[in-house]
Design a protein around this motif. Structure first.
Motif, PDB file in Angstrom:
ATOM      1  N   SER B  24       0.846  -1.247   0.001  1.00 20.49           N
ATOM      2  CA  SER B  24       0.158  -0.106   0.112  1.00 20.49           C
ATOM      3  C   SER B  24       0.988   1.294  -0.193  1.00 20.49           C
ATOM      4  O   SER B  24       1.616   1.402   1.067  1.00 20.49           O
ATOM      5  CB  SER B  24      -1.015  -0.069   1.173  1.00 20.49           C
ATOM      6  N   GLY B  25       0.686   1.987  -0.997  1.00 24.33           N
ATOM      7  CA  GLY B  25       1.358   3.491  -0.975  1.00 24.33           C
ATOM      8  C   GLY B  25       0.440   4.472  -0.546  1.00 24.33           C
ATOM      9  O   GLY B  25       0.719   5.574  -0.318  1.00 24.33           O
ATOM     10  N   ALA B  26      -0.765   3.878  -0.144  1.00 23.67           N
ATOM     11  CA  ALA B  26      -1.670   5.286   0.121  1.00 23.67           C
ATOM     12  C   ALA B  26      -2.720   4.699   1.205  1.00 23.67           C
ATOM     13  O   ALA B  26      -3.298   3.416   1.030  1.00 23.67           O
ATOM     14  CB  ALA B  26      -2.544   5.621  -0.993  1.00 23.67           C
ATOM     15  N   VAL B  27      -3.046   5.174   2.197  1.00 25.14           N
ATOM     16  CA  VAL B  27      -4.131   5.055   3.415  1.00 25.14           C
ATOM     17  C   VAL B  27      -4.690   6.109   3.383  1.00 25.14           C
ATOM     18  O   VAL B  27      -4.097   7.166   3.797  1.00 25.14           O
ATOM     19  CB  VAL B  27      -3.455   4.554   4.762  1.00 25.14           C
ATOM     20  N   LEU B  92     -15.671   5.967  11.085  1.00 25.07           N
ATOM     21  CA  LEU B  92     -14.079   5.922  10.696  1.00 25.07           C
ATOM     22  C   LEU B  92     -14.187   5.147   9.692  1.00 25.07           C
ATOM     23  O   LEU B  92     -14.693   3.951   9.858  1.00 25.07           O
ATOM     24  CB  LEU B  92     -13.105   5.572  11.881  1.00 25.07           C
ATOM     25  N   VAL B  93     -13.473   5.452   8.667  1.00 24.85           N
ATOM     26  CA  VAL B  93     -13.340   4.561   7.458  1.00 24.85           C
ATOM     27  C   VAL B  93     -11.761   4.810   6.904  1.00 24.85           C
ATOM     28  O   VAL B  93     -11.419   5.951   6.941  1.00 24.85           O
ATOM     29  CB  VAL B  93     -14.214   4.876   6.102  1.00 24.85           C
ATOM     30  N   ALA B  94     -11.168   3.756   6.932  1.00 21.56           N
ATOM     31  CA  ALA B  94      -9.840   3.529   6.365  1.00 21.56           C
ATOM     32  C   ALA B  94      -9.676   2.760   5.211  1.00 21.56           C
ATOM     33  O   ALA B  94     -10.283   1.628   5.473  1.00 21.56           O
ATOM     34  CB  ALA B  94      -8.756   3.331   7.582  1.00 21.56           C
ATOM     35  N   VAL B  95      -8.920   3.185   4.064  1.00 24.56           N
ATOM     36  CA  VAL B  95      -8.744   2.414   2.912  1.00 24.56           C
ATOM     37  C   VAL B  95      -7.342   2.300   2.472  1.00 24.56           C
ATOM     38  O   VAL B  95      -6.769   3.552   2.576  1.00 24.56           O
ATOM     39  CB  VAL B  95      -9.532   2.912   1.698  1.00 24.56           C
ATOM     40  N   SER B  96      -6.801   1.472   2.264  1.00 21.40           N
ATOM     41  CA  SER B  96      -5.573   1.248   1.803  1.00 21.40           C
ATOM     42  C   SER B  96      -5.517   0.932   0.222  1.00 21.40           C
ATOM     43  O   SER B  96      -6.412  -0.062  -0.196  1.00 21.40           O
ATOM     44  CB  SER B  96      -4.595   0.501   2.470  1.00 21.40           C
ATOM     45  N   SER B  97      -4.396   1.208  -0.421  1.00 18.21           N
ATOM     46  CA  SER B  97      -4.360   0.860  -1.949  1.00 18.21           C
ATOM     47  C   SER B  97      -3.080   1.342  -2.305  1.00 18.21           C
ATOM     48  O   SER B  97      -2.327   1.962  -1.746  1.00 18.21           O
ATOM     49  CB  SER B  97      -5.272   1.615  -2.920  1.00 18.21           C
ATOM     50  N   ALA B  98      -2.454   0.873  -3.651  1.00 21.04           N
ATOM     51  CA  ALA B  98      -1.202   1.020  -4.125  1.00 21.04           C
ATOM     52  C   ALA B  98      -1.126   2.571  -4.224  1.00 21.04           C
ATOM     53  O   ALA B  98      -0.054   3.234  -3.862  1.00 21.04           O
ATOM     54  CB  ALA B  98      -0.924   0.304  -5.436  1.00 21.04           C
ATOM     55  N   HIS B  99      -2.047   3.079  -4.980  1.00 24.72           N
ATOM     56  CA  HIS B  99      -2.116   4.558  -5.262  1.00 24.72           C
ATOM     57  C   HIS B  99      -3.038   5.426  -4.569  1.00 24.72           C
ATOM     58  O   HIS B  99      -4.210   4.808  -4.460  1.00 24.72           O
ATOM     59  CB  HIS B  99      -2.156   4.727  -6.756  1.00 24.72           C
ATOM     60  N   ARG B 100      -3.117   6.710  -4.566  1.00 21.16           N
ATOM     61  CA  ARG B 100      -3.867   7.379  -3.651  1.00 21.16           C
ATOM     62  C   ARG B 100      -5.497   7.561  -4.321  1.00 21.16           C
ATOM     63  O   ARG B 100      -6.406   7.633  -3.536  1.00 21.16           O
ATOM     64  CB  ARG B 100      -3.409   9.048  -3.378  1.00 21.16           C
ATOM     65  N   ALA B 101      -5.767   7.585  -5.612  1.00 20.54           N
ATOM     66  CA  ALA B 101      -6.997   7.890  -6.169  1.00 20.54           C
ATOM     67  C   ALA B 101      -7.772   6.812  -5.902  1.00 20.54           C
ATOM     68  O   ALA B 101      -8.945   7.190  -5.226  1.00 20.54           O
ATOM     69  CB  ALA B 101      -6.735   7.953  -7.682  1.00 20.54           C
TER      70      ALA B 101
END
Lengths: 81, 146
Positions: B24-27, B92-101
């Motif tokens: 993950s590059g973004a949270v 609260l909602v947290a999301v992780s992904s490789a890129h921010r969009a």
């Protein structure tokens, strides 16, 4: 047959309780819970206009047939977040 | 996927830890916060009611839906119930992904779905009274768009 009904938010407040039981004819459908509620608790009638239903903690269509002992939750319009 | 329905104050640490992966590059992290006004009127505090069994199940369904719709790594959702004061966090909602969009998009979409489908209700209290908010009617499963 005996059905357990759970009430929330404005419905629970108007009824002064969070659960009650209803006697319905065999093979009643979910929407008949609304009619029975409105009949037995007239204060709930105006609050029942836009409700959805869950049976045993799953959303169901109002046409679903009920079984003895089912727990029907009357779900007013949601406003979480 | 991590979901939680609790009457305790919400803190983001557990959610961030739950979603973060080495890929993950973004949270992204969303706080839904109780504010002191609504529709032109001062608000003193909110009280949340929920159908706990179905609310937890539905929070999980929203999380799974986001995992299916967006190329994200993971998602976590926590919703608080009971009395919540101004400035405190209700969601609260947290999301992780490789890129921010994707993380931003999935986070926004998750909040929208929570507000539409999860059996939670808020009552607003102001000087001299209070009222349950007029929410979104749930549509029956058959009528719900896929």
């Amino acid at each position: 047959m005996r059905i357990q009904v759970r009430l929330f938010a404005a419905l629970a407040e108007a009824a002064g309780r969070r659960s009650l039981s209803l006697d319905l004819p065999r093979d009643s459908r979910v929407w008949q819970v609304r009619d029975a509620l409105a009949l037995e608790h007239p204060r709930l009638e105006p609050l029942c206009a836009r409700v959805a239903f869950a049976v045993n903690a799953e959303y169901v269509d109002a046409d679903q047939v009920l079984h003895e002992g089912d727990e029907v939750a009357v779900i007013p319009p949601v406003s979480g977040g | 996927v991590f979901v939680q329905l609790t009457s305790e104050p919400l803190t983001p640490d557990a959610l961030i830890q739950a979603v973060r992966t080495d890929a993950s590059g973004a949270v992204t992290l969303f706080f839904g916060v109780v504010r002191n006004h609504n529709e032109g009127r001062g608000v003193l505090y909110l009280e949340y009611d929920a159908y706990p069994e179905l609310a937890e199940r539905q929070l999980r369904a929203v999380a799974e839906e986001m995992l299916g719709r967006y190329p994200i790594d993971d998602i976590a959702i926590a919703h608080r119930t009971g009395r919540i004061e101004i400035g405190e966090t209700s969601l609260l909602v947290a999301v992780s992904s490789a890129h921010r969009a994707e993380a931003f998009e999935a986070c926004l979409a998750a909040v929208d779905r929570i507000k539409e489908t999860v059996p939670i209700w808020k009552k607003e209290f102001w000087e001299g009274g209070g009222a349950w908010l007029d929410g979104k009617p749930m549509t029956a499963p058959a009528e719900r768009p896929a």
